[in-house]
Design an enzyme around this catalytic site. Structure first.
Site, PDB file in Angstrom:
ATOM      1  N   TYR A 105       0.875  -1.170   0.165  1.00 55.34           N
ATOM      2  CA  TYR A 105       0.145  -0.083   0.159  1.00 55.34           C
ATOM      3  C   TYR A 105       0.782   1.356  -0.089  1.00 55.34           C
ATOM      4  CZ  TYR A 105      -4.000  -3.070   1.016  1.00 55.34           C
ATOM      5  OH  TYR A 105      -4.927  -4.020   0.704  1.00 55.34           O
ATOM      6  N   HIS A 419       4.904  -6.399  -4.666  1.00 54.91           N
ATOM      7  CA  HIS A 419       3.468  -6.441  -5.013  1.00 54.91           C
ATOM      8  C   HIS A 419       2.916  -5.172  -4.567  1.00 54.91           C
ATOM      9  CE1 HIS A 419       3.680  -6.917  -0.564  1.00 54.91           C
ATOM     10  NE2 HIS A 419       2.461  -6.819  -0.530  1.00 54.91           N
TER      11      HIS A 419
END
Ligand code: ADP
Length: 557
Positions: A105, A419
């Site tokens: 994030y 990711h």
């Protein structure tokens, strides 16, 4: 005092002002607690265990796109307050983080390039209280899930209290709740389970929420001490709402305050535990599985936050793509079936747990087994049924709140794996889940990646977590990952699906999809932001909320 020129100055701040600001900050926190980020060469992506505070290690834009000008580590709550006051005086934007992992994030990176990252977790990291009778803890920002668990072990409290952990145990208990992160025990919704906060407001004042706003009467003869050290009200961690508007919500996923203390409810040891796995062989039986799950979850026959994991998520925990196949592009049905067969798993794998004494568990297990048996070919496993290393052995720990780090491995599905999470909310309905899966899977495959994902089942919805794994050393792969997530956001919005949380680079786009009635929600958020933080010093741009001095049109992505 000398300070180098940073790689990126805060906006509207020249080097002399930056130096004067840091000189004043050093008088508060000590020079040794300030690191200026001077060059790109200094940026190390590190690892989960050695996370950088300077930038996002899973960068999808240039490595230094979201870069801090400096990292400051205050040592106490009054120092945080002084830092906030200085940020106002010098008009310098600051970005608070607790542990700064925030994996997938954006890490510890600030949304606005050149902001000062405030690393709260380095020094402010006490477990202030573990209350057995009330079943709660009060923690500072730097307390990780692993720390809190270790505390219970060391104080022989595991027979009384359990914590709830996300997939990885290294995050901040407070930071994760602020972002509305989830875990997998019955206490999996961390924001729901928090109770009472202490917050430094954008003007530097200290506030306690809920019952914490009512002072605990001082014992006769005691003199007032430091405000942040005052004992909290005896019901602060027992009743979340206090009196009047319930304010806690505006501090989560927002830029209105720096949380310095948080109460978190702990789960009483249920007196018995059994984790399990149910494998679902066919891809299309996701539909049946979800329709079976909904009533069971609503009735709390399914007591925890269970997950329905795609085969490749489990496969990636157990090996790299190259260990299964020489195929470079996205794997097709036959290959997925072959991997499932090899691992003795289904195309979908449902991980849950039973809590309570043996008769309770037996009764619940009977209901669950019977319901799932309506799906052809399902198999049921307890951890002790499987000898080989498997995901169930890890979930066995996670679902009873024991922190682990095993799930880190799926990032290595491809070389130099990094990711990005795409996390839309879905109804707990077979039709919706199937549609959301197929819409997202189609786009993931179109962009040349494998679909890796999981549905985590809340009380009435599912967080569908799509793991976009890309090669961080391949600029083209990064571009494709970024463009993929932008398409996914738009596709999902077209179906009325919104995300629960996102990476820095997508905050503006997602905020823009929550636009009912001419963006009234954003206008409301901005009104509060500008009233509480007129100089816009606290985390400008966080979750798409820009204060007036940082025009959205200039800064949005
Ligand atoms: P993790 O627990 O994964 O290490 P972080 O500490 O990086 O998470 O926090 C994630 C995000 O939550 C931060 O980027 C920030 O926006 C917000 N946050 C974390 N801690 C605080 C805090 N104490 N006060 C305000 N916001 C916070």
């Amino acid at each position: 005092m000398t300070f180098e020129t940073p790689l990126a100055l805060p906006p509207a701040t020249d080097q002399p002002t930056f130096k004067r600001f840091l000189t004043r900050v050093a008088e508060v926190v000590g020079r040794e607690n300030i690191q200026v980020v001077t060059s790109k060469d200094e940026l190390e992506d590190g690892s989960y265990h050695n996370q950088p505070y300077t930038h996002d290690p899973h960068h999808i834009l240039d490595q230094d796109h979201f870069v801090a000008s400096a990292v400051v580590c205050p040592r106490s709550v009054p120092e945080v307050q002084d830092l906030v006051k200085l940020a106002n005086e010098f008009n310098v934007p600051i970005w608070p983080v607790s542990i700064g992992r925030n994996s997938g994030y954006g890490g510890a990176a600030p949304r606005l390039r050149g902001s000062i990252v405030v690393n709260l977790g380095k020094h402010i990291r006490r477990i202030l209280e573990v209350n057995v009778e009330g079943a709660y803890a009060v923690v500072e920002p730097g307390v990780t899930f692993a720390d809190l668990h270790q505390y219970l072990v060391e104080h022989n409290l595991k027979d009384k209290l359990w914590i709830d952990v996300p997939d990885l145990g290294g995050g901040s208990v407070l930071g994760n709740a602020m972002e509305r992160g989830v875990g997998y025990t019955p206490y999996g919704d961390h924001w729901m389970m928090h109770c009472g906060m202490e917050v430094v407001l954008p003007n530097g004042e200290l506030m306690r929420t809920g019952m914490g706003a009512m002072p605990e009467p001082r014992k006769a003869g005691t003199v007032p001490g430091r405000l942040d050290e005052e004992p909290g009200n005896k019901c602060w961690q027992l009743f979340p709402y206090g009196f009047g508007p319930y304010n806690d919500g505006i501090f989560s996923q927002s830029n209105l305050g720096i949380a310095t203390k948080m109460g978190i409810w702990l789960m009483p040891n249920p007196g018995g535990y059994q984790s399990y796995l149910i494998t679902v062989p066919k891809e299309e039986d996701l539909r049946k599985a979800v329709d079976i799950i909904r009533p069971l979850r609503l009735q709390m026959v399914l007591q925890n936050v269970p997950t329905i994991r795609h085969i490749l998520l489990d496969a990636a925990v157990l090996g790299s793509k190259a260990s299964y196949t020489s195929t470079q592009g996205p794997l097709g049905d036959e290959e997925l079936d072959a991997i499932a067969k090899k691992l003795n798993l289904g195309r979908w794998n449902f991980y849950g747990a039973l809590y309570g004494p043996e008769p309770t568990r037996t009764a619940l297990w009977g209901v669950i087994k019977q319901a799932f048996s309506a799906i052809e070919g399902v198999k049921f496993f307890f951890p002790e049924d499987i000898k080989e290393n498997c995901v169930l052995h890890t979930r066995h720990k996670t679902l009873q709140g024991i922190p682990t780090f095993d799930e880190l491995k799926w990032i290595d599905w491809i070389p130099n794996g990094a990711h990005l999470f795409f996390s839309p909310i879905s109804k707990v309905s077979g039709e919706d889940a199937m549609l959301q899966y197929s819409v997202t899977k189609t786009r993931v495959i179109e962009s040349g990646l494998d679909f890796i994902g999981t549905f985590t089942v809340g009380m009435r919805e599912m967080h569908h977590i799509v793991c976009i794994v890309f090669n961080r050393k391949d600029e083209d792969a990064k571009r494709r990952a970024h463009s993929l997530i932008k398409i996914l956001i738009a596709d999902c919005a077209a179906h009325g699906w919104g995300e629960y949380r996102t990476h820095l680079a997508l905050m503006d786009q997602i905020a823009g999809t929550y636009n009912w009635n001419n963006n009234v929600l954003m206008r409301f958020n901005e009104t509060i932001k500008n009233a509480l933080d007129p100089k816009g010093i606290l985390a400008p741009g966080k979750n798409g909320i820009w204060p007036t001095n940082y025009a959205r049109t200039t800064h949005k992505l």
